[in-house]
Design a protein around this motif. Sequence first.
Motif, PDB file in Angstrom:
ATOM      1  N   SER A   1       0.825  -1.204   0.000  1.00 27.51           N
ATOM      2  CA  SER A   1       0.000   0.000   0.000  1.00 27.51           C
ATOM      3  C   SER A   1       0.863   1.259   0.000  1.00 27.51           C
ATOM      4  O   SER A   1       1.900   1.321   0.670  1.00 27.51           O
ATOM      5  N   SER A   2       0.438   2.257  -0.765  1.00 19.35           N
ATOM      6  CA  SER A   2       1.078   3.572  -0.752  1.00 19.35           C
ATOM      7  C   SER A   2       0.010   4.618  -1.052  1.00 19.35           C
ATOM      8  O   SER A   2      -1.012   4.309  -1.680  1.00 19.35           O
ATOM      9  N   GLN A   3       0.239   5.859  -0.583  1.00 14.96           N
ATOM     10  CA  GLN A   3      -0.726   6.918  -0.847  1.00 14.96           C
ATOM     11  C   GLN A   3      -0.017   8.258  -0.962  1.00 14.96           C
ATOM     12  O   GLN A   3       1.053   8.469  -0.397  1.00 14.96           O
ATOM     13  N   THR A   4      -0.648   9.168  -1.716  1.00 10.26           N
ATOM     14  CA  THR A   4      -0.114  10.510  -1.939  1.00 10.26           C
ATOM     15  C   THR A   4      -1.196  11.539  -1.606  1.00 10.26           C
ATOM     16  O   THR A   4      -2.331  11.424  -2.090  1.00 10.26           O
ATOM     17  N   TRP A   5      -0.836  12.530  -0.780  1.00 11.60           N
ATOM     18  CA  TRP A   5      -1.792  13.583  -0.418  1.00 11.60           C
ATOM     19  C   TRP A   5      -1.841  14.618  -1.539  1.00 11.60           C
ATOM     20  O   TRP A   5      -0.820  15.127  -1.980  1.00 11.60           O
ATOM     21  N   VAL A   6      -3.051  14.910  -2.018  1.00  8.20           N
ATOM     22  CA  VAL A   6      -3.264  15.904  -3.070  1.00  8.20           C
ATOM     23  C   VAL A   6      -3.962  17.099  -2.448  1.00  8.20           C
ATOM     24  O   VAL A   6      -5.161  17.029  -2.124  1.00  8.20           O
ATOM     25  N   GLU A   7      -3.192  18.190  -2.248  1.00  5.36           N
ATOM     26  CA  GLU A   7      -3.709  19.376  -1.552  1.00  5.36           C
ATOM     27  C   GLU A   7      -4.912  19.973  -2.263  1.00  5.36           C
ATOM     28  O   GLU A   7      -5.898  20.367  -1.638  1.00  5.36           O
ATOM     29  N   SER A   8      -4.850  20.024  -3.602  1.00  7.66           N
ATOM     30  CA  SER A   8      -5.927  20.660  -4.362  1.00  7.66           C
ATOM     31  C   SER A   8      -7.254  19.919  -4.235  1.00  7.66           C
ATOM     32  O   SER A   8      -8.323  20.507  -4.343  1.00  7.66           O
ATOM     33  N   LYS A   9      -7.178  18.621  -4.026  1.00  6.17           N
ATOM     34  CA  LYS A   9      -8.395  17.817  -3.885  1.00  6.17           C
ATOM     35  C   LYS A   9      -8.764  17.547  -2.432  1.00  6.17           C
ATOM     36  O   LYS A   9      -9.825  16.978  -2.154  1.00  6.17           O
ATOM     37  N   ASN A  10      -7.849  17.916  -1.544  1.00 14.34           N
ATOM     38  CA  ASN A  10      -8.047  17.639  -0.121  1.00 14.34           C
ATOM     39  C   ASN A  10      -8.348  16.152   0.101  1.00 14.34           C
ATOM     40  O   ASN A  10      -9.253  15.773   0.850  1.00 14.34           O
ATOM     41  N   SER A  11      -7.588  15.305  -0.571  1.00 14.34           N
ATOM     42  CA  SER A  11      -7.802  13.854  -0.493  1.00 14.34           C
ATOM     43  C   SER A  11      -6.515  13.121  -0.825  1.00 14.34           C
ATOM     44  O   SER A  11      -5.521  13.729  -1.236  1.00 14.34           O
ATOM     45  N   CYS A  12      -6.531  11.801  -0.667  1.00 14.92           N
ATOM     46  CA  CYS A  12      -5.374  10.951  -0.939  1.00 14.92           C
ATOM     47  C   CYS A  12      -5.599  10.121  -2.197  1.00 14.92           C
ATOM     48  O   CYS A  12      -6.706   9.615  -2.423  1.00 14.92           O
ATOM     49  N   GLU A  13      -4.558   9.967  -2.994  1.00 14.82           N
ATOM     50  CA  GLU A  13      -4.547   9.004  -4.098  1.00 14.82           C
ATOM     51  C   GLU A  13      -3.922   7.718  -3.555  1.00 14.82           C
ATOM     52  O   GLU A  13      -2.745   7.694  -3.204  1.00 14.82           O
ATOM     53  N   VAL A  14      -4.713   6.663  -3.468  1.00 17.76           N
ATOM     54  CA  VAL A  14      -4.283   5.402  -2.852  1.00 17.76           C
ATOM     55  C   VAL A  14      -3.920   4.396  -3.940  1.00 17.76           C
ATOM     56  O   VAL A  14      -4.646   4.237  -4.925  1.00 17.76           O
ATOM     57  N   HIS A  15      -2.797   3.705  -3.750  1.00 19.72           N
ATOM     58  CA  HIS A  15      -2.328   2.688  -4.690  1.00 19.72           C
ATOM     59  C   HIS A  15      -2.089   1.389  -3.923  1.00 19.72           C
ATOM     60  O   HIS A  15      -1.285   1.355  -2.999  1.00 19.72           O
ATOM     61  N   LEU A  16      -2.808   0.330  -4.311  1.00 22.94           N
ATOM     62  CA  LEU A  16      -2.651  -0.986  -3.684  1.00 22.94           C
ATOM     63  C   LEU A  16      -2.180  -1.995  -4.727  1.00 22.94           C
ATOM     64  O   LEU A  16      -2.597  -1.948  -5.882  1.00 22.94           O
ATOM     65  N   LEU A  17      -1.318  -2.917  -4.303  1.00 20.04           N
ATOM     66  CA  LEU A  17      -0.829  -3.980  -5.192  1.00 20.04           C
ATOM     67  C   LEU A  17      -0.946  -5.313  -4.475  1.00 20.04           C
ATOM     68  O   LEU A  17      -0.378  -5.506  -3.400  1.00 20.04           O
ATOM     69  N   CYS A  18      -1.693  -6.219  -5.082  1.00 17.83           N
ATOM     70  CA  CYS A  18      -1.892  -7.562  -4.519  1.00 17.83           C
ATOM     71  C   CYS A  18      -0.946  -8.531  -5.234  1.00 17.83           C
ATOM     72  O   CYS A  18      -0.806  -8.493  -6.461  1.00 17.83           O
ATOM     73  N   LYS A  19      -0.280  -9.391  -4.467  1.00 17.77           N
ATOM     74  CA  LYS A  19       0.637 -10.345  -5.084  1.00 17.77           C
ATOM     75  C   LYS A  19       0.764 -11.588  -4.210  1.00 17.77           C
ATOM     76  O   LYS A  19       0.375 -11.586  -3.039  1.00 17.77           O
TER      77      LYS A  19
END
Length: 371
Positions: free
Chosen positions: A245-263
Motif C-alpha cells: 500500500s502507498s498513498q499521496t496527499w493531493v492538496e488541491s483535492k483535499n484527499s489521498c490518491e491510494v495505490h494498492l498492489l496484490c501479489k
Amino acid sequence: MRTCYRYHVLSSGAALLVLCFGLCVWGDENTVTERRAAGSSLILPLGHPKESVSFAEWKYGAKIIAVYTQGQVHIDEPLFQFSGRLKVGSDDLSVEVTDLQLQDSGRYSIVADKSGVQLPTKTISLTVYGLCVWADENTVTECRAAGSSLILPLGHPEESVSFAQWRYEGKTFAVYRKGQVHITDELQFSGRLKVNSDDLSVEVTDLQLQDSGSYSITAHKSGVQLPTKIINLTVYAVLKTEIESSQTWVESKNSCEVHLLCKVREAEKVSYTWSGYKTDSGAGLHFTLSPAEGDVTLSCTAANSYSNDTKTMKVTCNPSKTPTVFSLLSSLMAVSPYLLVSIVLGVKCCRARAKPDEEKRAHAVIEDGAC
C-alpha cells in the motif's frame, strides 16, 4: 458420452490405463462421427444410387484414396499408411479400410458428381481407439498441497503378496518382500519417505511441486502379477497473498490518491479480485480517498485452479501538509515549553554580547574621521 481407459503395456510389464473419450453424434444425413477399435474395419459407401453418379472420389483429408468412374471403383493408394488395407466393397459401390490403426483417425469424405453437377458430399469423422475397459478402482487421480503428505498403500492383503514394488515415473524407490517394506532408492525424496509396517504402505512427506507425476504399486504372488495400482499426483503451491500500500496527499483535492498492489509469493499464474470498499479485478487497485471517509476495508483474493487465499487490510487517508514556522513553534511548545524558553533566552544573550562590540566599532570610526 462414454468415458473409457486404454491399456498400454509398459516395459516393466505393468498395465497403464490412459483416459480416452469418444463422442458419437449425428449431424445431418451427410455428416457422421464414427469410432472404431484398432484392428477393425470402416466401410465408406458411395451413398448414391449408381445410376445417379457419373464420377466420385473417396478422400482422406484432402488426398484421394479411391475413385468411381464408368461404373467401377478403383483404389488409388498415394498414402503409404493404407498400403494393402484398402478394398473395394462386394457391391462395387464402397471402399473398405481394413485393420484400422490409430493414425487412421481423421476426416473421410466421398465427393460425387452427376453430369458435372456435384451431389451432396458425405463426410465421416473417424476416431480409432485402442482396447478400452471401464474405469476401475485401480487408477486414481490425487491433488495435494505442497508440504502435505501422500500415502501409498500396498493395496493387497499381506498373505496374497510375495513381492511388490513402489515406483515413481517408472523408477523403483521401495520394495516389499518377506513381510517387510524397504526403501531402496530415495530418488528426489531424500529424507521424505516413511515406511508403515502395520498397513504395508510408503508415505511421501513434505510434498514438493516436482513430486507431481505417476506413482504405481506393482505386486506379485508366486510369480503372477496382481492388478497394478496407479496414482496420478498433482502437487500445487499453497498461495500466500500480500498487499502493498502507498498513498499521496493531493492538496488541491483535499484527499489521498491510494495505490494498492496484490501479489503472491509463489511463482504461480493466478487471478486477483478485490472486494470491500472497492470491487475490481487485477493485481493493482487505484482510488481516491478523503480523510472524512475514515477507515475503509479492502480484501484481495488470489486464486488458481487448486488454491485461493484472501488478504484484508484497512486504509486511512492521512493528510500530509508542508509545516509552517508557527506550526513548528506550536509543536515545540506542546512537546517542551522549557526548550522553547531556552532558545529565546539564548537569542537574547547573543544579541547582548554583540552590542559592546558594535559601540567600539562606532568610536573607532569617529576617531578616524578626526585625523
